[in-house]
Design a protein around this motif. Structure first.
Motif, PDB file in Angstrom:
ATOM      1  N   MET A  40       0.811  -1.215   0.000  1.00  0.00           N
ATOM      2  CA  MET A  40       0.000   0.000   0.000  1.00  0.00           C
ATOM      3  C   MET A  40       0.842   1.261   0.000  1.00  0.00           C
ATOM      4  SD  MET A  40      -3.200  -0.897   2.495  1.00  0.00           S
ATOM      5  CE  MET A  40      -3.914  -2.539   2.466  1.00  0.00           C
ATOM      6  N   GLU A  44      -3.161   5.355   0.569  1.00  0.00           N
ATOM      7  CA  GLU A  44      -4.045   4.215   0.811  1.00  0.00           C
ATOM      8  C   GLU A  44      -4.059   3.849   2.294  1.00  0.00           C
ATOM      9  OE1 GLU A  44      -3.496   2.082  -3.556  1.00  0.00           O
ATOM     10  OE2 GLU A  44      -2.205   1.486  -1.893  1.00  0.00           O
ATOM     11  N   VAL A  66      -7.859  -3.896  -1.770  1.00  0.00           N
ATOM     12  CA  VAL A  66      -7.686  -2.457  -1.625  1.00  0.00           C
ATOM     13  C   VAL A  66      -8.783  -1.859  -2.496  1.00  0.00           C
ATOM     14  CG1 VAL A  66      -6.171  -0.483  -1.970  1.00  0.00           C
ATOM     15  CG2 VAL A  66      -5.202  -2.699  -1.315  1.00  0.00           C
ATOM     16  N   TRP A  79      -6.182  -8.098  -1.895  1.00  0.00           N
ATOM     17  CA  TRP A  79      -5.284  -8.071  -0.752  1.00  0.00           C
ATOM     18  C   TRP A  79      -5.763  -9.092   0.261  1.00  0.00           C
ATOM     19  CZ3 TRP A  79      -0.709  -7.908   0.313  1.00  0.00           C
ATOM     20  CH2 TRP A  79      -0.244  -7.815   1.624  1.00  0.00           C
TER      21      TRP A  79
END
Length: 218
Positions: A40, A44, A66, A79
């Motif tokens: 990330m 994020e 994500v 993810w």
């Protein structure tokens, strides 16, 4: 210039220093955990919500994503909250966050008492790390999170790791997986880069440890 790769011995030192020196060690260790344990970006991480991590019963979402609304390129990507080390660091932080009464909900039986729409990571005042919008050269709006970026830089500086920035986490994540033998297409899928060439550039510039190579000769 590609972001600096933080080698394992430096990461170990970074975590030790942070645990001893940080004003909020549980949170900062979790911040480092997600920086190196996921691909990330800072924006994020700053926008990550409790509901993106936990299910209502408080367990981790093993097969998650994500989401597009926080993804750096507006595209959702897969993810998995499957790392025991990362989840352990988050567990410690969540317990501390509840003790600090930060971002809690009226329903104590759901989401470990935390508001599912609250940001996972909060500053010492219990507030989200704020994003700033700006237009690039072609007029497209880009978001940055300077406060969280600076915080990461301060953690690296405290540990004496020169040249490392928040972007080092994403590149270190990719290079570590490649060194362990994982193939580029799967690493690419986790990174979410639209162009495979971008992922290859991150990996092809992996710094060579000449001492390790020499030691393997005999």
């Amino acid at each position: 210039m590609p972001a600096v790769v933080v080698e394992p011995h430096d990461r170990k030192h970074l975590f030790k220093v942070t645990e001893v020196c940080s004003e909020m060690p549980a949170r900062d260790l979790a911040l480092l955990g997600i920086l190196f344990g996921s691909p990330m970006k800072v924006t994020e991480i700053a926008q990550l919500k409790v509901r993106h991590v936990l299910s209502p019963d408080g367990g981790y979402l093993k097969e998650s994503q994500v989401p597009a609304e926080i993804a750096f390129n507006g595209l959702a990507r897969p993810w998995y909250w499957s790392s025991k080390l990362l989840c352990g660091l988050l567990d410690s932080y969540f317990r501390e966050r509840v003790k600090r009464n930060q971002g809690l909900t009226a329903n104590p039986s759901a989401f470990r008492q935390m508001d599912p729409d609250s940001s996972v990571f909060l500053n010492r005042r219990g507030e989200s790390f704020h994003l700033t919008a700006r237009k690039d050269k072609v007029g497209q709006v880009r978001y940055t999170c300077s406060s969280l970026s600076r915080h990461y830089s301060s953690l690296f500086a405290s540990a004496g790791i020169e040249g490392a920035t928040a972007e080092s986490g994403r590149r270190t994540f990719a290079v570590t997986l490649r060194r362990q033998g994982y193939d580029i297409p799967h690493i690419h899928a986790l990174l979410g880069n639209q162009n495979l060439k971008t992922t290859r550039r991150m990996l092809d510039s992996d710094p060579v440890d000449m001492g390790k190579i020499a030691a393997s000769a005999f």
